[in-house]
Design a protein around this motif. Sequence first.
Motif, PDB file in Angstrom:
ATOM      1  N   THR A 154       0.841  -1.197   0.000  1.00 13.88           N
ATOM      2  CA  THR A 154       0.000   0.000   0.000  1.00 13.88           C
ATOM      3  C   THR A 154       0.880   1.252   0.000  1.00 13.88           C
ATOM      4  O   THR A 154       1.916   1.303   0.687  1.00 13.88           O
ATOM      5  CB  THR A 154      -0.904   0.015   1.235  1.00 13.88           C
ATOM      6  N   GLU A 156       0.049   4.100   1.250  1.00 15.98           N
ATOM      7  CA  GLU A 156      -0.230   4.823   2.487  1.00 15.98           C
ATOM      8  C   GLU A 156      -1.150   3.976   3.350  1.00 15.98           C
ATOM      9  O   GLU A 156      -1.547   2.870   2.965  1.00 15.98           O
ATOM     10  CB  GLU A 156      -0.882   6.172   2.180  1.00 15.98           C
ATOM     11  N   LYS A 157      -1.467   4.484   4.531  1.00 17.33           N
ATOM     12  CA  LYS A 157      -2.363   3.759   5.428  1.00 17.33           C
ATOM     13  C   LYS A 157      -3.772   3.733   4.857  1.00 17.33           C
ATOM     14  O   LYS A 157      -4.315   4.760   4.464  1.00 17.33           O
ATOM     15  CB  LYS A 157      -2.372   4.404   6.812  1.00 17.33           C
ATOM     16  N   ILE A 158      -4.360   2.533   4.830  1.00 10.19           N
ATOM     17  CA  ILE A 158      -5.714   2.343   4.308  1.00 10.19           C
ATOM     18  C   ILE A 158      -6.524   1.615   5.374  1.00 10.19           C
ATOM     19  O   ILE A 158      -6.098   0.575   5.899  1.00 10.19           O
ATOM     20  CB  ILE A 158      -5.700   1.535   2.992  1.00 10.19           C
ATOM     21  N   ASP A 159      -7.655   2.165   5.729  1.00  7.34           N
ATOM     22  CA  ASP A 159      -8.459   1.562   6.788  1.00  7.34           C
ATOM     23  C   ASP A 159      -8.912   0.156   6.429  1.00  7.34           C
ATOM     24  O   ASP A 159      -8.747  -0.793   7.213  1.00  7.34           O
ATOM     25  CB  ASP A 159      -9.678   2.442   7.086  1.00  7.34           C
ATOM     26  N   THR A 160      -9.458  -0.031   5.230  1.00  9.73           N
ATOM     27  CA  THR A 160     -10.007  -1.322   4.836  1.00  9.73           C
ATOM     28  C   THR A 160      -9.509  -1.663   3.430  1.00  9.73           C
ATOM     29  O   THR A 160      -9.624  -0.858   2.509  1.00  9.73           O
ATOM     30  CB  THR A 160     -11.539  -1.324   4.841  1.00  9.73           C
ATOM     31  N   ASP A 177     -12.427  -8.662   3.705  1.00 11.16           N
ATOM     32  CA  ASP A 177     -11.684  -7.431   3.991  1.00 11.16           C
ATOM     33  C   ASP A 177     -10.579  -7.711   5.004  1.00 11.16           C
ATOM     34  O   ASP A 177     -10.705  -8.588   5.874  1.00 11.16           O
ATOM     35  CB  ASP A 177     -12.619  -6.348   4.545  1.00 11.16           C
ATOM     36  N   ASP A 179      -7.387  -5.482   7.412  1.00  9.59           N
ATOM     37  CA  ASP A 179      -7.035  -4.173   7.980  1.00  9.59           C
ATOM     38  C   ASP A 179      -5.738  -3.671   7.343  1.00  9.59           C
ATOM     39  O   ASP A 179      -4.719  -4.370   7.346  1.00  9.59           O
ATOM     40  CB  ASP A 179      -6.874  -4.308   9.491  1.00  9.59           C
ATOM     41  N   GLY A 180      -5.780  -2.476   6.779  1.00  4.95           N
ATOM     42  CA  GLY A 180      -4.584  -1.886   6.186  1.00  4.95           C
ATOM     43  C   GLY A 180      -4.167  -0.610   6.873  1.00  4.95           C
ATOM     44  O   GLY A 180      -3.436   0.202   6.288  1.00  4.95           O
ATOM     45  N   SER A 181      -4.593  -0.429   8.134  1.00  5.36           N
ATOM     46  CA  SER A 181      -4.282   0.812   8.847  1.00  5.36           C
ATOM     47  C   SER A 181      -2.803   0.955   9.162  1.00  5.36           C
ATOM     48  O   SER A 181      -2.317   2.072   9.387  1.00  5.36           O
ATOM     49  CB  SER A 181      -5.094   0.877  10.150  1.00  5.36           C
ATOM     50  N   ALA A 182      -2.052  -0.161   9.167  1.00  7.47           N
ATOM     51  CA  ALA A 182      -0.617  -0.074   9.440  1.00  7.47           C
ATOM     52  C   ALA A 182       0.147   0.461   8.231  1.00  7.47           C
ATOM     53  O   ALA A 182       1.254   0.992   8.367  1.00  7.47           O
ATOM     54  CB  ALA A 182      -0.076  -1.439   9.850  1.00  7.47           C
ATOM     55  N   GLY A 183      -0.424   0.313   7.034  1.00  9.70           N
ATOM     56  CA  GLY A 183       0.235   0.789   5.830  1.00  9.70           C
ATOM     57  C   GLY A 183       1.433  -0.074   5.447  1.00  9.70           C
ATOM     58  O   GLY A 183       1.775  -1.051   6.119  1.00  9.70           O
TER      59      GLY A 183
END
Length: 261
Positions: A154, A156-160, A177, A179-183
């Motif tokens: 990713t 950048e940080k992506i929530d979902t 789905d 979690d991509g919040s860590a980026g």
Amino acid sequence: MSLVNPYSQSLPQQTSSVSSTGTVSKNTVQSNATATSTGNPFLDSIRLPSVPETPEPKDQMLKQEDFFALLSQQLSMQDPFKPVDNDQMIAQMASFSTVDGIANLNAEILNLNSVMSSSQALQASGLVGRKVLIPSDTGAITPESSEIKGVVSTPEKIDTITIRIEDESGQLIKTFDIDGSAGGNVDVAWDGLDKNGEPVAEGSYSIKASGKVDGQSQDLPVSTYAHVTSVSLGTAATGAILNLRGIGGIKLSDVLAVSET
């Protein structure tokens, strides 16, 4: 007075079959061709040779001996009032030495490439039985491995992050789905079950990922893990080739990461 052929008394007695057209049979020609010496120089000189002589192919490449022969001929034919300049002769000898050195260097480089390819394949053999991360979104479901793991990259940080599993024909098998919040690089794993919770058939499946970047939905690059079954030597240009279960071959230089399991 009778005329006698002096060669008729020295001829060996041979029988030959002659057809009505006056031609000698094939067996007679072969026997004459393979006959031993008659002792008469004239007859031996006109006898058919038993083995045809084939000239040996000539090597068209100039060697160091040819160069010095040409140089000696040039020096012997030079004008005594205008002899060859020493600088010119040294330049010619230096040019030949350079060409000869380049040829030897090429041979050494080819030998070095062969040694390096073998050494690289030997080092890559340590990856047999391990899993490597490859730049491909396609993985394989086999009896030995009922799941596919990968990494979603990713920007950048992506929530979902939405994951879609597709078969070889592009048909949707399952969506979920993560979690991509860590980026950065986000791990993803599919357990090999379809949307109804049933195990899918063996074959190749693709992991597609998408998420919102700057408020817009965007496809994200996915890399998958594959099991290394063997290593091929390859060539000097390709290097060692890793043979992956259910995927095929990939160059060692294309491997992104190595996993313990």
